[in-house]
Scaffold this motif. Sequence first.
Motif, PDB file in Angstrom:
ATOM      1  N   MET A   1       0.848  -1.185   0.000  1.00 37.13           N
ATOM      2  CA  MET A   1       0.000   0.000   0.000  1.00 37.13           C
ATOM      3  C   MET A   1       0.889   1.243   0.000  1.00 37.13           C
ATOM      4  SD  MET A   1      -3.163   0.603   2.542  1.00 37.13           S
ATOM      5  CE  MET A   1      -3.169  -1.137   2.957  1.00 37.13           C
ATOM      6  N   CYS A   2       0.636   2.113  -0.929  1.00 35.69           N
ATOM      7  CA  CYS A   2       1.557   3.252  -1.062  1.00 35.69           C
ATOM      8  C   CYS A   2       1.161   4.430  -0.192  1.00 35.69           C
ATOM      9  CB  CYS A   2       1.615   3.743  -2.500  1.00 35.69           C
ATOM     10  SG  CYS A   2       2.484   5.324  -2.643  1.00 35.69           S
ATOM     11  N   SER A   3       2.084   4.843   0.650  1.00 33.80           N
ATOM     12  CA  SER A   3       1.969   6.087   1.380  1.00 33.80           C
ATOM     13  C   SER A   3       2.789   7.087   0.573  1.00 33.80           C
ATOM     14  CB  SER A   3       2.606   5.867   2.750  1.00 33.80           C
ATOM     15  OG  SER A   3       2.070   6.692   3.708  1.00 33.80           O
ATOM     16  N   PHE A   4       2.206   8.209   0.179  1.00 29.31           N
ATOM     17  CA  PHE A   4       2.922   9.120  -0.723  1.00 29.31           C
ATOM     18  C   PHE A   4       4.280   9.516  -0.135  1.00 29.31           C
ATOM     19  CE2 PHE A   4       3.817  13.202  -2.789  1.00 29.31           C
ATOM     20  CZ  PHE A   4       3.774  12.794  -4.100  1.00 29.31           C
ATOM     21  N   VAL A   5       4.268   9.897   1.122  1.00 29.27           N
ATOM     22  CA  VAL A   5       5.532  10.183   1.809  1.00 29.27           C
ATOM     23  C   VAL A   5       5.843   8.971   2.689  1.00 29.27           C
ATOM     24  CG1 VAL A   5       6.788  11.799   3.268  1.00 29.27           C
ATOM     25  CG2 VAL A   5       4.850  12.611   1.908  1.00 29.27           C
ATOM     26  N   PRO A   6       6.884   8.224   2.384  1.00 30.27           N
ATOM     27  CA  PRO A   6       7.142   6.980   3.111  1.00 30.27           C
ATOM     28  C   PRO A   6       7.673   7.200   4.538  1.00 30.27           C
ATOM     29  CG  PRO A   6       8.865   7.353   1.504  1.00 30.27           C
ATOM     30  CD  PRO A   6       7.848   8.453   1.300  1.00 30.27           C
ATOM     31  N   ARG A 153      -3.685  15.751  11.473  1.00 30.28           N
ATOM     32  CA  ARG A 153      -2.247  15.932  11.260  1.00 30.28           C
ATOM     33  C   ARG A 153      -1.653  14.738  10.523  1.00 30.28           C
ATOM     34  NH1 ARG A 153       0.576  16.799  16.469  1.00 30.28           N
ATOM     35  NH2 ARG A 153       2.361  17.379  15.221  1.00 30.28           N
ATOM     36  N   TYR A 154      -2.411  14.213   9.558  1.00 34.28           N
ATOM     37  CA  TYR A 154      -1.897  13.155   8.693  1.00 34.28           C
ATOM     38  C   TYR A 154      -1.399  13.842   7.423  1.00 34.28           C
ATOM     39  CZ  TYR A 154      -2.180   9.128   5.485  1.00 34.28           C
ATOM     40  OH  TYR A 154      -1.920   8.160   4.552  1.00 34.28           O
ATOM     41  N   GLY A 155      -0.096  14.057   7.351  1.00 35.93           N
ATOM     42  CA  GLY A 155       0.480  14.812   6.240  1.00 35.93           C
ATOM     43  C   GLY A 155       0.824  13.890   5.093  1.00 35.93           C
ATOM     44  N   ASN A 156      -0.212  13.255   4.532  1.00 41.71           N
ATOM     45  CA  ASN A 156       0.107  12.220   3.576  1.00 41.71           C
ATOM     46  C   ASN A 156      -1.082  11.901   2.696  1.00 41.71           C
ATOM     47  OD1 ASN A 156       1.951  10.315   2.521  1.00 41.71           O
ATOM     48  ND2 ASN A 156       2.660   9.828   4.584  1.00 41.71           N
ATOM     49  N   ALA A 157      -0.861  11.036   1.698  1.00 36.63           N
ATOM     50  CA  ALA A 157      -1.924  10.539   0.836  1.00 36.63           C
ATOM     51  C   ALA A 157      -1.660   9.059   0.589  1.00 36.63           C
ATOM     52  CB  ALA A 157      -1.939  11.288  -0.494  1.00 36.63           C
ATOM     53  N   LEU A 158      -2.713   8.350   0.269  1.00 36.11           N
ATOM     54  CA  LEU A 158      -2.610   6.887   0.232  1.00 36.11           C
ATOM     55  C   LEU A 158      -3.561   6.327  -0.806  1.00 36.11           C
ATOM     56  CD1 LEU A 158      -1.665   4.336   2.058  1.00 36.11           C
ATOM     57  CD2 LEU A 158      -3.753   4.738   3.325  1.00 36.11           C
ATOM     58  N   PHE A 168      -6.781  11.026   1.721  1.00 33.08           N
ATOM     59  CA  PHE A 168      -5.937  12.219   1.858  1.00 33.08           C
ATOM     60  C   PHE A 168      -5.989  12.758   3.278  1.00 33.08           C
ATOM     61  CE2 PHE A 168      -7.191  12.422  -2.611  1.00 33.08           C
ATOM     62  CZ  PHE A 168      -5.975  12.667  -3.215  1.00 33.08           C
ATOM     63  N   GLY A 169      -4.838  13.048   3.830  1.00 33.96           N
ATOM     64  CA  GLY A 169      -4.790  13.832   5.052  1.00 33.96           C
ATOM     65  C   GLY A 169      -4.802  15.314   4.706  1.00 33.96           C
ATOM     66  N   ASP A 170      -4.845  16.135   5.719  1.00 34.76           N
ATOM     67  CA  ASP A 170      -4.903  17.581   5.495  1.00 34.76           C
ATOM     68  C   ASP A 170      -3.531  18.241   5.480  1.00 34.76           C
ATOM     69  OD1 ASP A 170      -7.593  17.997   5.157  1.00 34.76           O
ATOM     70  OD2 ASP A 170      -7.978  18.002   7.302  1.00 34.76           O
ATOM     71  N   GLY A 171      -2.496  17.446   5.590  1.00 33.22           N
ATOM     72  CA  GLY A 171      -1.208  18.082   5.870  1.00 33.22           C
ATOM     73  C   GLY A 171      -1.174  18.344   7.362  1.00 33.22           C
ATOM     74  N   ASP A 172      -0.023  18.517   7.899  1.00 33.92           N
ATOM     75  CA  ASP A 172       0.078  18.559   9.351  1.00 33.92           C
ATOM     76  C   ASP A 172       0.282  19.963   9.882  1.00 33.92           C
ATOM     77  OD1 ASP A 172       2.467  18.754   8.145  1.00 33.92           O
ATOM     78  OD2 ASP A 172       3.522  17.359   9.441  1.00 33.92           O
ATOM     79  N   SER A 188      -2.293  20.591   0.996  1.00 31.94           N
ATOM     80  CA  SER A 188      -1.552  20.540  -0.264  1.00 31.94           C
ATOM     81  C   SER A 188      -1.644  19.190  -0.956  1.00 31.94           C
ATOM     82  CB  SER A 188      -0.091  20.900  -0.027  1.00 31.94           C
ATOM     83  OG  SER A 188       0.487  20.011   0.901  1.00 31.94           O
ATOM     84  N   MET A 189      -1.870  18.132  -0.183  1.00 32.57           N
ATOM     85  CA  MET A 189      -1.907  16.802  -0.810  1.00 32.57           C
ATOM     86  C   MET A 189      -3.072  16.711  -1.793  1.00 32.57           C
ATOM     87  SD  MET A 189       0.498  14.749   0.400  1.00 32.57           S
ATOM     88  CE  MET A 189       1.763  15.039   1.643  1.00 32.57           C
ATOM     89  N   VAL A 190      -4.223  17.201  -1.361  1.00 33.77           N
ATOM     90  CA  VAL A 190      -5.429  17.055  -2.153  1.00 33.77           C
ATOM     91  C   VAL A 190      -5.457  18.034  -3.329  1.00 33.77           C
ATOM     92  CG1 VAL A 190      -7.006  18.651  -0.991  1.00 33.77           C
ATOM     93  CG2 VAL A 190      -7.854  16.461  -1.761  1.00 33.77           C
TER      94      VAL A 190
END
Length: 384
Positions: A1-6, A153-158, A168-172, A188-190
């Motif tokens: 499963m890909c987390s955009f930022v690993p 504060r999930y700074g990521n996308a999946l 999508f998280g909202d960025g942290d 910024s992720m979305v």
Amino acid sequence: MCSFVPRTLFQSIIDDETVSEEERQEAQHQIDVITRTLNAVENAASTESKVKARYDVIPTGFKEFRSKIWGMSGRNCEEINPETGEILGTSYKPLPGILYSSSQDPPYEQDQDVITCMEGLRTTYNFYKSVFNRESIDGNGLQLEASIHYATRYGNALWEPASKQMIFGDGDGNSRFGRFAGFFKPGSMVSSLDVIAHELTHGVTGHTANFEYKHQPGALNESMSDVFGSMVVQWKQGQTVDEADWLIGANIIYPNSESLTGRRSNAMCLRSLKDPSAITNLELQPNSMTSSRYYKGEDDNGGVHRNSGVPNFAFYKVAMALGGHSWDRAGKIWYETLTDSRMHPKTQFVEFARVTIDQAKTLYPDDLFVAQVVEEAWYDVGVL
Ligand SMILES: [Zn+2]
């Protein structure tokens, strides 16, 4: 499963002796949230029934863009002490959340993230349709779904393969729990097309070559997402290979970030296809099999977000040598390879490379320069 930022990228921040204690704590927080997110998604007891409930009503083979945007915002996502009312942190409710908008509804204008997310899904859909005549990510009109505002504060996308949706998280940076400015721009992720196209391409790969998500096949999986993600941005902006920036995740980074120290304060992007080992990338990748940065360990599923630099750079070299628009020839060769029946879950770099050369000959039989360019690129990056 890909987390955009690993997770490994945040681990490298923790391991860096020059970073501040605050920065280290924030990196650890991001690792904890990624871990909780992946566990929650993998263990979601409701996944099977949810998939059935959502897909039973969707006719297959639907030949136009269809999407749904869900949300998990505000108190819906908070874990609260029932006695004191104190907000303890994030809870991970079953996906997808509350339905915010669907492509069949009138535009929903109260939340800019809903609008930009829908636009990103539509642009990616239109890219695959008009360039490769592919109907959605499964080739059969699959409805594209995304849950936004996921967790806190999930700074990521999946990309979540079981229920075939994006998260999508909202960025942290905009957190009410924040003690720290955060690494990535809020929201910024979305709003980043390359992030959306990267994640949706994981869906395309899952429906085609289905490269397993570890070691070289995993790095090919990641590379497909970066290559097609970059192409979607170039296509949308009508850029030639010379005009494109070839960066991944450039819009999620704060310019001259004060929340990143040392060499990372100069970061311009997460990765670059043009220069995988540039010091201005957050993720320092190898640009060749002979590079000391080629990762041979087991972290991040065997370095899938790192070693993808090698096939990324091969694609860049092919696109630059052919000139014009990347999606015209280089993109077609890569797409025909990704969807070639010789691809399999354990495909290695060298097998992928040989099929790209073969496809170049099949697609451009009267112009052997194309196949020669492809072959040379793979030699240059040390795969052949
Ligand atoms: Zn990915």
